[in-house]
Design a protein around this motif. Sequence first.
Motif, PDB file in Angstrom:
ATOM      1  N   ALA A  20       0.950  -0.548   0.241  1.00  0.00           N
ATOM      2  CA  ALA A  20       0.490   0.136   0.356  1.00  0.00           C
ATOM      3  C   ALA A  20       0.763   1.136  -0.120  1.00  0.00           C
ATOM      4  O   ALA A  20       2.149   0.944   0.865  1.00  0.00           O
ATOM      5  CB  ALA A  20      -1.004  -0.057   0.772  1.00  0.00           C
ATOM      6  N   GLU A  23      -2.399   6.090  -1.298  1.00  0.00           N
ATOM      7  CA  GLU A  23      -4.259   5.942  -1.528  1.00  0.00           C
ATOM      8  C   GLU A  23      -4.341   4.968  -2.853  1.00  0.00           C
ATOM      9  O   GLU A  23      -5.306   4.935  -3.439  1.00  0.00           O
ATOM     10  CB  GLU A  23      -4.852   6.920  -2.552  1.00  0.00           C
ATOM     11  CG  GLU A  23      -4.736   8.640  -1.981  1.00  0.00           C
ATOM     12  CD  GLU A  23      -5.649  10.027  -2.063  1.00  0.00           C
ATOM     13  OE1 GLU A  23      -6.240   8.895  -3.196  1.00  0.00           O
ATOM     14  OE2 GLU A  23      -5.575  10.635  -1.579  1.00  0.00           O
ATOM     15  N   GLU A  24      -3.927   3.896  -3.293  1.00  0.00           N
ATOM     16  CA  GLU A  24      -3.514   3.046  -3.746  1.00  0.00           C
ATOM     17  C   GLU A  24      -2.868   2.037  -3.398  1.00  0.00           C
ATOM     18  O   GLU A  24      -2.208   1.732  -2.423  1.00  0.00           O
ATOM     19  CB  GLU A  24      -2.745   3.100  -4.995  1.00  0.00           C
ATOM     20  CG  GLU A  24      -2.871   4.027  -6.127  1.00  0.00           C
ATOM     21  CD  GLU A  24      -2.165   3.712  -7.137  1.00  0.00           C
ATOM     22  OE1 GLU A  24      -3.245   4.838  -7.961  1.00  0.00           O
ATOM     23  OE2 GLU A  24      -1.023   3.475  -7.799  1.00  0.00           O
ATOM     24  N   ALA A  39      -2.907  -1.505  -9.330  1.00  0.00           N
ATOM     25  CA  ALA A  39      -3.340  -0.890  -8.686  1.00  0.00           C
ATOM     26  C   ALA A  39      -4.520   0.133  -8.288  1.00  0.00           C
ATOM     27  O   ALA A  39      -5.888  -0.060  -9.173  1.00  0.00           O
ATOM     28  CB  ALA A  39      -2.493   0.390  -8.589  1.00  0.00           C
ATOM     29  N   PHE A  40      -4.332  -0.383  -7.144  1.00  0.00           N
ATOM     30  CA  PHE A  40      -6.764  -0.187  -6.401  1.00  0.00           C
ATOM     31  C   PHE A  40      -6.550   0.652  -5.747  1.00  0.00           C
ATOM     32  O   PHE A  40      -5.623   0.764  -4.665  1.00  0.00           O
ATOM     33  CB  PHE A  40      -6.896  -1.583  -5.682  1.00  0.00           C
ATOM     34  CG  PHE A  40      -6.601  -2.958  -5.954  1.00  0.00           C
ATOM     35  CD1 PHE A  40      -8.073  -3.998  -7.274  1.00  0.00           C
ATOM     36  CD2 PHE A  40      -5.333  -3.904  -6.809  1.00  0.00           C
ATOM     37  CE1 PHE A  40      -7.957  -4.641  -8.058  1.00  0.00           C
ATOM     38  CE2 PHE A  40      -5.621  -5.115  -7.403  1.00  0.00           C
ATOM     39  CZ  PHE A  40      -6.273  -5.152  -7.829  1.00  0.00           C
ATOM     40  N   ARG A  41      -7.589   2.032  -5.952  1.00  0.00           N
ATOM     41  CA  ARG A  41      -7.616   2.064  -4.468  1.00  0.00           C
ATOM     42  C   ARG A  41      -8.982   1.651  -4.058  1.00  0.00           C
ATOM     43  O   ARG A  41      -8.814   0.583  -4.089  1.00  0.00           O
ATOM     44  CB  ARG A  41      -8.905   3.161  -6.173  1.00  0.00           C
ATOM     45  CG  ARG A  41      -8.281   5.183  -6.007  1.00  0.00           C
ATOM     46  CD  ARG A  41      -9.207   5.382  -6.885  1.00  0.00           C
ATOM     47  NE  ARG A  41      -8.356   6.585  -7.880  1.00  0.00           N
ATOM     48  CZ  ARG A  41      -8.808   6.603  -8.997  1.00  0.00           C
ATOM     49  NH1 ARG A  41     -10.041   6.036 -10.190  1.00  0.00           N
ATOM     50  NH2 ARG A  41      -8.226   7.259 -10.058  1.00  0.00           N
ATOM     51  N   LYS A  42      -9.008   2.673  -2.678  1.00  0.00           N
ATOM     52  CA  LYS A  42      -9.604   1.522  -1.488  1.00  0.00           C
ATOM     53  C   LYS A  42     -11.228   0.743  -1.511  1.00  0.00           C
ATOM     54  O   LYS A  42     -11.059  -0.134  -1.692  1.00  0.00           O
ATOM     55  CB  LYS A  42      -9.575   2.423  -0.660  1.00  0.00           C
ATOM     56  CG  LYS A  42      -9.825   1.892   0.832  1.00  0.00           C
ATOM     57  CD  LYS A  42      -9.052   0.825   1.351  1.00  0.00           C
ATOM     58  CE  LYS A  42      -9.782   0.265   2.628  1.00  0.00           C
ATOM     59  NZ  LYS A  42     -10.356  -1.061   2.892  1.00  0.00           N
ATOM     60  N   LYS A  43     -12.054   1.710  -2.367  1.00  0.00           N
ATOM     61  CA  LYS A  43     -13.127   1.294  -2.811  1.00  0.00           C
ATOM     62  C   LYS A  43     -13.123   0.386  -3.879  1.00  0.00           C
ATOM     63  O   LYS A  43     -13.827  -0.859  -3.525  1.00  0.00           O
ATOM     64  CB  LYS A  43     -13.735   1.949  -2.920  1.00  0.00           C
ATOM     65  CG  LYS A  43     -15.190   2.195  -3.399  1.00  0.00           C
ATOM     66  CD  LYS A  43     -16.196   3.542  -4.179  1.00  0.00           C
ATOM     67  CE  LYS A  43     -17.365   3.231  -3.741  1.00  0.00           C
ATOM     68  NZ  LYS A  43     -18.147   4.346  -3.953  1.00  0.00           N
ATOM     69  N   GLU A  44     -12.052   0.801  -4.586  1.00  0.00           N
ATOM     70  CA  GLU A  44     -11.924  -0.963  -5.367  1.00  0.00           C
ATOM     71  C   GLU A  44     -11.502  -2.196  -5.214  1.00  0.00           C
ATOM     72  O   GLU A  44     -11.362  -3.090  -5.589  1.00  0.00           O
ATOM     73  CB  GLU A  44     -11.325  -0.515  -7.052  1.00  0.00           C
ATOM     74  CG  GLU A  44     -11.847   0.646  -7.403  1.00  0.00           C
ATOM     75  CD  GLU A  44     -10.512   1.610  -8.443  1.00  0.00           C
ATOM     76  OE1 GLU A  44     -10.785   2.253  -9.348  1.00  0.00           O
ATOM     77  OE2 GLU A  44      -9.135   1.175  -8.581  1.00  0.00           O
ATOM     78  N   TRP A  45     -10.197  -2.005  -4.347  1.00  0.00           N
ATOM     79  CA  TRP A  45      -9.641  -2.446  -3.715  1.00  0.00           C
ATOM     80  C   TRP A  45     -11.000  -4.064  -2.703  1.00  0.00           C
ATOM     81  O   TRP A  45     -10.691  -4.735  -2.516  1.00  0.00           O
ATOM     82  CB  TRP A  45      -8.501  -2.300  -2.778  1.00  0.00           C
ATOM     83  CG  TRP A  45      -8.502  -3.742  -1.414  1.00  0.00           C
ATOM     84  CD1 TRP A  45      -8.614  -3.606  -0.933  1.00  0.00           C
ATOM     85  CD2 TRP A  45      -7.338  -4.832  -1.962  1.00  0.00           C
ATOM     86  NE1 TRP A  45      -7.333  -5.479  -0.040  1.00  0.00           N
ATOM     87  CE2 TRP A  45      -7.291  -6.318  -1.289  1.00  0.00           C
ATOM     88  CE3 TRP A  45      -6.332  -5.171  -3.605  1.00  0.00           C
ATOM     89  CZ2 TRP A  45      -6.114  -6.898  -1.886  1.00  0.00           C
ATOM     90  CZ3 TRP A  45      -5.154  -5.990  -3.287  1.00  0.00           C
ATOM     91  CH2 TRP A  45      -5.875  -6.933  -2.011  1.00  0.00           C
TER      92      TRP A  45
END
Length: 61
Positions: A20, A23-24, A39-45
């Motif tokens: 992490a 923000e990714e 790479a994911f944003r928190k909501k995407e993760w």
Amino acid sequence: MEEILDELKIGEKLTIGVNAAAEEIGLFLASEDVSASCAFRKKEWDRFVEAINKADKKINS
């Protein structure tokens, strides 16, 4: 960058890792033939984990 899951061998030739930064959240997957990272944003993760858990339930039922 913070290591969430150090490189972990999950199969004979398969390795996974998660880190992490800001923000990714980064996901790393590698075999002896190919590697990939996302790479994911928190909501995407969160949605990714939810989808994997849903698939896992179907596989194991």
